[in-house]
Design an enzyme around this catalytic site. Structure first.
Site, short mmCIF file in Angstrom:
data_model
loop_
_atom_site.label_atom_id
_atom_site.label_comp_id
_atom_site.label_asym_id
_atom_site.label_seq_id
_atom_site.Cartn_x
_atom_site.Cartn_y
_atom_site.Cartn_z
N LYS A 102 2.39 -3.76 7.02
CA LYS A 102 2.48 -3.95 5.81
C LYS A 102 4.01 -3.57 5.11
O LYS A 102 4.38 -4.24 4.46
CB LYS A 102 1.50 -2.95 4.85
CG LYS A 102 0.00 -3.40 4.78
CD LYS A 102 -0.36 -4.66 4.32
CE LYS A 102 -0.63 -4.68 2.83
NZ LYS A 102 -0.99 -5.93 2.25
N THR A 106 0.86 -1.12 -0.07
CA THR A 106 -0.03 -0.18 0.11
C THR A 106 0.80 1.29 -0.15
O THR A 106 1.91 1.20 0.53
CB THR A 106 -1.07 0.15 1.20
OG1 THR A 106 -1.56 1.51 1.30
CG2 THR A 106 -0.28 -0.28 2.69
N ASP A 107 0.18 2.48 -0.42
CA ASP A 107 1.24 3.51 -0.38
C ASP A 107 1.18 4.10 0.97
O ASP A 107 2.09 4.98 1.32
CB ASP A 107 0.61 4.57 -1.32
CG ASP A 107 -0.92 5.09 -0.90
OD1 ASP A 107 -1.55 4.43 -0.06
OD2 ASP A 107 -1.53 6.16 -1.32
N GLU A 108 0.29 3.69 1.89
CA GLU A 108 0.48 3.85 3.29
C GLU A 108 1.66 3.45 3.88
O GLU A 108 2.00 4.03 5.07
CB GLU A 108 -0.70 3.41 4.02
CG GLU A 108 -1.99 3.74 3.44
CD GLU A 108 -3.21 3.48 4.35
OE1 GLU A 108 -3.16 3.46 5.73
OE2 GLU A 108 -4.30 3.63 3.85
N TYR A 166 -1.75 -0.84 10.93
CA TYR A 166 -1.88 -1.53 9.58
C TYR A 166 -0.66 -1.28 8.78
O TYR A 166 -0.04 -2.09 8.10
CB TYR A 166 -3.07 -1.03 9.06
CG TYR A 166 -3.19 -1.15 7.71
CD1 TYR A 166 -3.20 -2.43 7.02
CD2 TYR A 166 -3.18 -0.20 6.70
CE1 TYR A 166 -3.60 -2.71 5.62
CE2 TYR A 166 -3.32 -0.43 5.30
CZ TYR A 166 -3.43 -1.62 4.80
OH TYR A 166 -3.49 -1.84 3.55
P1 NAD Z 1 -10.24 -6.84 2.19
O1 NAD Z 1 -10.25 -6.43 3.88
O2 NAD Z 1 -11.34 -6.42 1.65
O3 NAD Z 1 -10.05 -8.31 2.12
C1 NAD Z 1 -8.99 -8.82 2.52
C2 NAD Z 1 -9.40 -10.54 2.23
O4 NAD Z 1 -8.25 -11.38 2.79
C3 NAD Z 1 -10.69 -11.25 2.80
O5 NAD Z 1 -11.22 -11.93 1.63
C4 NAD Z 1 -10.15 -12.00 3.91
O6 NAD Z 1 -11.10 -13.07 4.48
C5 NAD Z 1 -8.75 -12.47 3.39
N1 NAD Z 1 -7.91 -12.78 4.71
C6 NAD Z 1 -7.55 -11.87 5.59
N2 NAD Z 1 -6.77 -12.47 6.46
C7 NAD Z 1 -6.31 -13.97 5.89
C8 NAD Z 1 -5.69 -15.05 6.24
N3 NAD Z 1 -5.11 -14.80 7.28
N4 NAD Z 1 -5.41 -15.78 5.36
C9 NAD Z 1 -6.22 -15.90 4.22
N5 NAD Z 1 -7.08 -14.88 3.67
C10 NAD Z 1 -7.23 -13.81 4.62
O7 NAD Z 1 -9.06 -6.18 1.66
P2 NAD Z 1 -9.03 -5.21 0.35
O8 NAD Z 1 -9.17 -3.79 0.46
O9 NAD Z 1 -9.55 -5.95 -0.81
O10 NAD Z 1 -7.38 -5.19 0.24
C11 NAD Z 1 -6.34 -6.29 -0.45
C12 NAD Z 1 -5.02 -5.96 -0.44
O11 NAD Z 1 -4.77 -4.65 -1.01
C13 NAD Z 1 -4.70 -5.92 0.98
O12 NAD Z 1 -3.16 -6.59 0.98
C14 NAD Z 1 -4.28 -4.52 1.23
O13 NAD Z 1 -3.33 -4.14 2.23
C15 NAD Z 1 -4.02 -4.06 -0.21
N6 NAD Z 1 -4.36 -2.54 -0.29
C16 NAD Z 1 -5.64 -2.22 -0.30
C17 NAD Z 1 -6.04 -0.77 -0.51
C18 NAD Z 1 -7.59 -0.33 -0.47
O14 NAD Z 1 -7.79 0.87 -0.49
N7 NAD Z 1 -8.47 -1.24 -0.24
C19 NAD Z 1 -5.26 0.06 -1.13
C20 NAD Z 1 -3.73 -0.29 -1.18
C21 NAD Z 1 -3.45 -1.50 -0.83
P1 TYD Z 2 -10.35 4.84 4.88
O1 TYD Z 2 -11.33 4.48 4.17
O2 TYD Z 2 -10.26 4.13 6.17
O3 TYD Z 2 -8.60 4.31 4.42
P2 TYD Z 2 -7.24 4.76 4.92
O4 TYD Z 2 -7.50 5.10 6.21
O5 TYD Z 2 -6.57 3.37 4.69
O6 TYD Z 2 -6.77 5.97 4.17
O7 TYD Z 2 -10.05 6.44 5.30
C1 TYD Z 2 -9.91 7.21 4.07
C2 TYD Z 2 -10.01 8.77 4.72
O8 TYD Z 2 -11.25 9.07 5.32
C3 TYD Z 2 -8.70 8.75 5.93
O9 TYD Z 2 -8.31 10.05 5.96
C4 TYD Z 2 -9.73 8.65 7.04
C5 TYD Z 2 -11.31 9.19 6.56
N1 TYD Z 2 -12.44 8.75 7.39
C6 TYD Z 2 -13.31 9.49 7.92
O10 TYD Z 2 -13.08 10.77 8.13
N2 TYD Z 2 -14.40 9.14 8.52
C7 TYD Z 2 -14.37 7.63 8.58
O11 TYD Z 2 -15.55 6.87 9.26
C8 TYD Z 2 -13.62 6.71 8.07
C9 TYD Z 2 -13.73 5.23 7.97
C10 TYD Z 2 -12.54 7.37 7.21
#
Ligand code: NAD
Ligand code: TYD
Length: 345
Positions: free
Chosen positions: A163, A135-137, A159
């Site tokens: 990562k 992630t970019d985080e 988190y």
């Molecule tokens: P999500 O939380 O929607 O899904 C996570 C999935 O992983 C679920 O299906 C869960 O059951 C499975 N999982 C969790 N723990 C597990 C384990 N121990 N063994 C097997 N499966 C397991 O997540 P997402 O938003 O789809 O993110 C997917 C990936 O992308 C993650 O690695 C996250 O860090 C990365 N990512 C997400 C975002 C975003 O904005 N959502 C941005 C950048 C990177």
């Molecule tokens: P989020 O979707 O939790 O993603 P991330 O923290 O991984 O960037 O949050 C996106 C932005 O929205 C972040 O700056 C936090 C803010 N946020 C709120 O202001 N209220 C909320 O209830 C949530 C969940 C997030």
């Protein structure tokens, strides 16, 4: 481009972990659409965020195999790798920053130790390619300019620290064992099937239920939004065309404050600013994320979706799939919501 010996470029067996989550489920559908000759194996633990409904349309598809298991469990990982994948993409993770602040342990276990288990399997099976979805985080917050792939890692939350730990482990395997691993660092995703704890689906579903939306602090934090379809294309590009050992950023190019984002959602849902509730800020809240994606663009990738069109598409999906999110919001999510926001749903 990776081509199997004696095979076609499309003829790949792809192991996806976390494929029942938001991005993983979109990615599996993307893979089977763009590479119809591929086979996909999905290893997922089905945590609160994993939902088999996300892939219900693939039931009975001979190209798709689901394995219920934990990436921390050597036996489950072995079962998945015994299918001899050519490509592995690790999406499996605990992903929500607020939950990592409440209870960090599962983040360390899955995001770091689970990655270790997968790297060990890649090593013992001689798997040709492993992509770590980061992630970019991991870079932390930046007030001006953008991070490139050589910028130092300064994660702020349990988190992003988990990562970042996984990224360092992956890079150590590249250097020590010559593991053919790559890393992608996408910015904030949004789109269909996103669990409604993340800000965009949380705000859409709250508004569809006639509730207010909780903005942390003053809403001045900036995120760079990337539509999930564009991220799936980015993951696919790095997986098949990236150079092993390298890291690739993937930013959406849509930087916007949380307050501006909320105003757009209010407009799309026909509500006004009286639906906003400013609530106490998240501890350690990163002000701004921004990454430079030139390295990935040089592989031919670029985001294709206009931000507003993608946001409209997403709002429409949540309107049309009320049953999907109502089932989620009536379950475990209620307890989480009460704990996080004080009020009940
Ligand atoms: P999500 O939380 O929607 O899904 C996570 C999935 O992983 C679920 O299906 C869960 O059951 C499975 N999982 C969790 N723990 C597990 C384990 N121990 N063994 C097997 N499966 C397991 O997540 P997402 O938003 O789809 O993110 C997917 C990936 O992308 C993650 O690695 C996250 O860090 C990365 N990512 C997400 C975002 C975003 O904005 N959502 C941005 C950048 C990177
Ligand atoms: P989020 O979707 O939790 O993603 P991330 O923290 O991984 O960037 O949050 C996106 C932005 O929205 C972040 O700056 C936090 C803010 N946020 C709120 O202001 N209220 C909320 O209830 C949530 C969940 C997030």
């Amino acid at each position: 481009m990776l081509v199997k010996e004696g095979g076609k470029a499309e003829d790949m067996r792809v192991l996806v972990t976390g494929g029942c989550g938001f991005i993983g489920s979109n990615f599996i559908r993307h893979t089977l659409r763009e590479h119809p000759e591929d086979q996909v194996i999905n290893l997922d633990k089905l945590t609160y965020a994993g939902n088999p409904e996300n892939l219900a349309d693939l039931e009975g598809d001979p190209r798709y195999l689901f394995i219920h298991g934990d990436i921390c469990d050597a036996e489950a990982v072995e079962e998945a790798f015994s299918r001899d994948p050519d490509l592995v993409v690790n999406f499996a993770a605990e992903t929500h920053v607020d939950r990592s602040i409440m209870e960090p342990e599962a983040f360390l276990r899955t995001d770091i130790f689970g990655t270790f288990r997968l790297l060990e399997a890649v090593r013992s099976h001689g798997t040709p390619r492993y992509l770590q979805v980061s992630t970019d985080e991991v870079y932390g917050s930046i007030e001006e300019g953008s991070f490139d792939e050589d910028s130092p890692l300064r994660p702020s939350s349990p988190y992003s620290a988990s990562k970042a730990g996984a990224d360092l482990l992956v890079l150590s395997y590249v250097r020590t064992y010559g593991t053919p691993a790559l890393i992608i660092r996408p910015s904030n995703n949004f789109g269909p099937y996103q669990y409604p704890e993340k800000v965009i689906p949380l705000f859409i579903t709250n508004l569809l239920e006639g509730r207010k939306v909780p903005i942390y602090g003053e809403g001045t934090n900036v995120r760079d939004w990337l539509f999930v379809e564009d991220n799936c294309a980015a993951v696919d590009t790095v997986l098949r065309k990236g150079e092993p050992g390298r890291v690739y950023n993937a930013g959406g190019g849509n930087e916007i404050t949380n307050l501006e984002l909320t105003r757009r959602l209010l407009e799309l849902l026909g509500r006004d600013e009286s639906s906003i509730e400013f609530v106490p800020d998240r501890p350690g809240h990163d002000l701004r994320y921004s990454v430079d994606s030139d390295r990935l663009r040089a592989l031919g990738w670029e985001p294709r979706w206009d931000f507003l069109r993608a946001l409209e598409h997403t709002v429409r999906w949540y309107r049309e799939n009320r049953g999907w999110w109502e089932r989620i919001r009536s379950g475990e999510f209620r307890r989480y919501y009460r704990r996080q926001y004080g009020g009940g749903l």
